[in-house]
Design a protein around this motif. Sequence first.
Motif, PDB file in Angstrom:
ATOM      1  N   SER A  90       0.830  -1.233  -0.036  1.00  0.00           N
ATOM      2  CA  SER A  90      -0.272   0.197   0.146  1.00  0.00           C
ATOM      3  C   SER A  90       0.650   1.282  -0.179  1.00  0.00           C
ATOM      4  CB  SER A  90      -1.243   0.139   1.406  1.00  0.00           C
ATOM      5  OG  SER A  90      -0.313  -0.326   2.209  1.00  0.00           O
ATOM      6  N   PHE A  91       1.752   1.507   0.825  1.00  0.00           N
ATOM      7  CA  PHE A  91       2.540   3.038   1.091  1.00  0.00           C
ATOM      8  C   PHE A  91       4.037   2.206   1.101  1.00  0.00           C
ATOM      9  CE2 PHE A  91       2.351   1.869   5.355  1.00  0.00           C
ATOM     10  CZ  PHE A  91       3.164   2.458   6.276  1.00  0.00           C
ATOM     11  N   VAL A  92       5.138   3.672   0.636  1.00  0.00           N
ATOM     12  CA  VAL A  92       6.389   3.190   1.149  1.00  0.00           C
ATOM     13  C   VAL A  92       6.510   5.361   1.569  1.00  0.00           C
ATOM     14  CG1 VAL A  92       7.284   3.749  -0.969  1.00  0.00           C
ATOM     15  CG2 VAL A  92       8.755   2.565   0.691  1.00  0.00           C
ATOM     16  N   ILE A  93       7.314   5.089   2.438  1.00  0.00           N
ATOM     17  CA  ILE A  93       8.074   7.043   2.517  1.00  0.00           C
ATOM     18  C   ILE A  93       9.278   6.286   3.235  1.00  0.00           C
ATOM     19  CG2 ILE A  93       8.195   7.929   4.944  1.00  0.00           C
ATOM     20  CD1 ILE A  93       5.201   6.475   5.910  1.00  0.00           C
ATOM     21  N   LEU A  94       9.660   8.285   1.743  1.00  0.00           N
ATOM     22  CA  LEU A  94      11.491   7.907   1.905  1.00  0.00           C
ATOM     23  C   LEU A  94      11.926   8.537   1.967  1.00  0.00           C
ATOM     24  CD1 LEU A  94      11.407   5.965  -1.913  1.00  0.00           C
ATOM     25  CD2 LEU A  94      11.716   4.744   0.282  1.00  0.00           C
ATOM     26  N   TYR A  95      13.436   8.575   2.922  1.00  0.00           N
ATOM     27  CA  TYR A  95      14.031   9.429   3.080  1.00  0.00           C
ATOM     28  C   TYR A  95      15.218  10.646   1.929  1.00  0.00           C
ATOM     29  CZ  TYR A  95      12.158   9.477   7.951  1.00  0.00           C
ATOM     30  OH  TYR A  95      11.031   9.474   8.595  1.00  0.00           O
ATOM     31  N   TYR A  96      15.106  11.963   0.992  1.00  0.00           N
ATOM     32  CA  TYR A  96      16.389  11.355   0.314  1.00  0.00           C
ATOM     33  C   TYR A  96      16.922  13.197   1.288  1.00  0.00           C
ATOM     34  CZ  TYR A  96      13.317   9.653  -3.023  1.00  0.00           C
ATOM     35  OH  TYR A  96      12.620   8.456  -4.218  1.00  0.00           O
ATOM     36  N   GLN A  97      18.360  12.548   1.118  1.00  0.00           N
ATOM     37  CA  GLN A  97      19.303  13.529   2.335  1.00  0.00           C
ATOM     38  C   GLN A  97      20.271  14.203   1.280  1.00  0.00           C
ATOM     39  OE1 GLN A  97      20.652  12.501   5.791  1.00  0.00           O
ATOM     40  NE2 GLN A  97      21.173  14.638   6.118  1.00  0.00           N
ATOM     41  N   LEU A 106       6.320  10.941   0.456  1.00  0.00           N
ATOM     42  CA  LEU A 106       4.963   9.358   0.329  1.00  0.00           C
ATOM     43  C   LEU A 106       4.361   8.658  -1.163  1.00  0.00           C
ATOM     44  CD1 LEU A 106       3.558   7.544   2.605  1.00  0.00           C
ATOM     45  CD2 LEU A 106       1.428   9.542   2.066  1.00  0.00           C
ATOM     46  N   TYR A 107       4.841   7.524  -1.517  1.00  0.00           N
ATOM     47  CA  TYR A 107       3.832   6.873  -2.444  1.00  0.00           C
ATOM     48  C   TYR A 107       3.700   6.270  -2.018  1.00  0.00           C
ATOM     49  CZ  TYR A 107       8.429   8.353  -4.713  1.00  0.00           C
ATOM     50  OH  TYR A 107       9.425   9.138  -5.015  1.00  0.00           O
ATOM     51  N   GLY A 108       1.940   5.578  -2.918  1.00  0.00           N
ATOM     52  CA  GLY A 108       1.160   4.885  -2.400  1.00  0.00           C
ATOM     53  C   GLY A 108       0.711   3.848  -3.886  1.00  0.00           C
ATOM     54  N   ARG A 109       0.343   3.369  -3.777  1.00  0.00           N
ATOM     55  CA  ARG A 109       0.303   2.154  -4.367  1.00  0.00           C
ATOM     56  C   ARG A 109      -0.577   2.683  -5.912  1.00  0.00           C
ATOM     57  NH1 ARG A 109       3.988  -1.723  -6.555  1.00  0.00           N
ATOM     58  NH2 ARG A 109       5.113  -2.575  -4.473  1.00  0.00           N
ATOM     59  N   THR A 110      -1.653   3.948  -4.652  1.00  0.00           N
ATOM     60  CA  THR A 110      -2.913   4.252  -5.811  1.00  0.00           C
ATOM     61  C   THR A 110      -2.935   5.110  -5.371  1.00  0.00           C
ATOM     62  OG1 THR A 110      -4.299   4.029  -3.768  1.00  0.00           O
ATOM     63  CG2 THR A 110      -4.640   2.465  -5.787  1.00  0.00           C
ATOM     64  N   ALA A 116      -4.662   7.225   7.955  1.00  0.00           N
ATOM     65  CA  ALA A 116      -3.551   6.558   8.672  1.00  0.00           C
ATOM     66  C   ALA A 116      -2.675   6.573   8.058  1.00  0.00           C
ATOM     67  CB  ALA A 116      -4.303   5.066   8.842  1.00  0.00           C
ATOM     68  N   ILE A 117      -2.636   6.251   6.917  1.00  0.00           N
ATOM     69  CA  ILE A 117      -1.069   6.150   6.153  1.00  0.00           C
ATOM     70  C   ILE A 117      -0.346   7.777   6.207  1.00  0.00           C
ATOM     71  CG2 ILE A 117       0.306   5.998   3.861  1.00  0.00           C
ATOM     72  CD1 ILE A 117      -2.054   3.353   3.579  1.00  0.00           C
ATOM     73  N   VAL A 118      -1.359   8.627   5.876  1.00  0.00           N
ATOM     74  CA  VAL A 118      -1.624  10.040   5.434  1.00  0.00           C
ATOM     75  C   VAL A 118      -0.518  10.602   7.295  1.00  0.00           C
ATOM     76  CG1 VAL A 118      -2.333  12.805   6.068  1.00  0.00           C
ATOM     77  CG2 VAL A 118      -2.416  10.773   3.402  1.00  0.00           C
ATOM     78  N   ASN A 119      -1.147  10.466   8.208  1.00  0.00           N
ATOM     79  CA  ASN A 119      -0.767   9.995   9.504  1.00  0.00           C
ATOM     80  C   ASN A 119       0.390   9.610   9.556  1.00  0.00           C
ATOM     81  OD1 ASN A 119      -3.068  11.159  10.101  1.00  0.00           O
ATOM     82  ND2 ASN A 119      -4.066   9.646  11.210  1.00  0.00           N
ATOM     83  N   LYS A 120       1.045   8.623   9.168  1.00  0.00           N
ATOM     84  CA  LYS A 120       2.632   8.485   9.059  1.00  0.00           C
ATOM     85  C   LYS A 120       3.462   9.736   8.780  1.00  0.00           C
ATOM     86  CE  LYS A 120       1.361   3.641   9.826  1.00  0.00           C
ATOM     87  NZ  LYS A 120       1.966   2.194  10.026  1.00  0.00           N
ATOM     88  N   PHE A 121       2.936   9.013   7.287  1.00  0.00           N
ATOM     89  CA  PHE A 121       4.245  10.143   7.119  1.00  0.00           C
ATOM     90  C   PHE A 121       4.539  11.621   7.168  1.00  0.00           C
ATOM     91  CE2 PHE A 121       3.735  13.636   3.248  1.00  0.00           C
ATOM     92  CZ  PHE A 121       4.984  13.014   3.271  1.00  0.00           C
ATOM     93  N   GLU A 122       2.308  12.152   7.939  1.00  0.00           N
ATOM     94  CA  GLU A 122       3.291  13.210   8.557  1.00  0.00           C
ATOM     95  C   GLU A 122       4.303  13.587   9.925  1.00  0.00           C
ATOM     96  OE1 GLU A 122      -1.294  14.919   9.417  1.00  0.00           O
ATOM     97  OE2 GLU A 122      -0.913  15.141   6.809  1.00  0.00           O
ATOM     98  N   GLN A 123       4.076  11.788  10.518  1.00  0.00           N
ATOM     99  CA  GLN A 123       5.041  11.767  11.989  1.00  0.00           C
ATOM    100  C   GLN A 123       6.497  11.512  11.330  1.00  0.00           C
ATOM    101  OE1 GLN A 123       3.450   8.369  13.329  1.00  0.00           O
ATOM    102  NE2 GLN A 123       1.517   9.371  14.574  1.00  0.00           N
ATOM    103  N   HIS A 124       6.635  11.191  10.490  1.00  0.00           N
ATOM    104  CA  HIS A 124       8.122  11.182   9.984  1.00  0.00           C
ATOM    105  C   HIS A 124       8.397  12.258   9.340  1.00  0.00           C
ATOM    106  CE1 HIS A 124       8.735   6.451   9.587  1.00  0.00           C
ATOM    107  NE2 HIS A 124       7.417   6.675   9.275  1.00  0.00           N
TER     108      HIS A 124
END
Length: 153
Positions: A90-97, A106-110, A116-124
């Motif tokens: 469903s999703f992947v959160i990537l850091y680019y440094q 934040l990438y999603g399969r759709t 809930a996924i948006v909340n995880k992204f915002e926490q990161h």
Amino acid sequence: QLSGKWFLVGMASRCSYLAEHSHQLEATTVTVTVLDGQSLAISTFRKLDRMCWEIRQHYLPAQAPGRFLLKGEGDCSKVDVVVGEADPSSFVILYYQKGRSISVKLYGRTSLVSDAIVNKFEQHVRAVGLSEDVTYYFPTYGGWHTALGETRV
């Protein structure tokens, strides 16, 4: 696990170009192919001036699983890419440094992901010291996604 099609849903970055042009963000898709079992071939499709553009990148494996190196021209253009969190279905959160600069994507399969996924992204995003004012969400356009093979439920 990361192979296949992904949609760029959101991005947090202090990039001044992104801030100045955020009103022009276009729907963006990425196709990931795993090469030689380790490195990733990334093909990014986006619309610009009513044309579809493809950007190809090669992420090389780094020291640890989930870490990659994106090399550009010259030594100063190395970008470390780290998988922050992922559910490959469903999703992947990537850091680019790059140097001291960091961004989170934040990438999603759709193109639409759950709250809930948006909340995880915002926490990161907050965890690396970025905030809502430098967080951007990408638009979804029916015709654009249909042309790239996304089906809506």
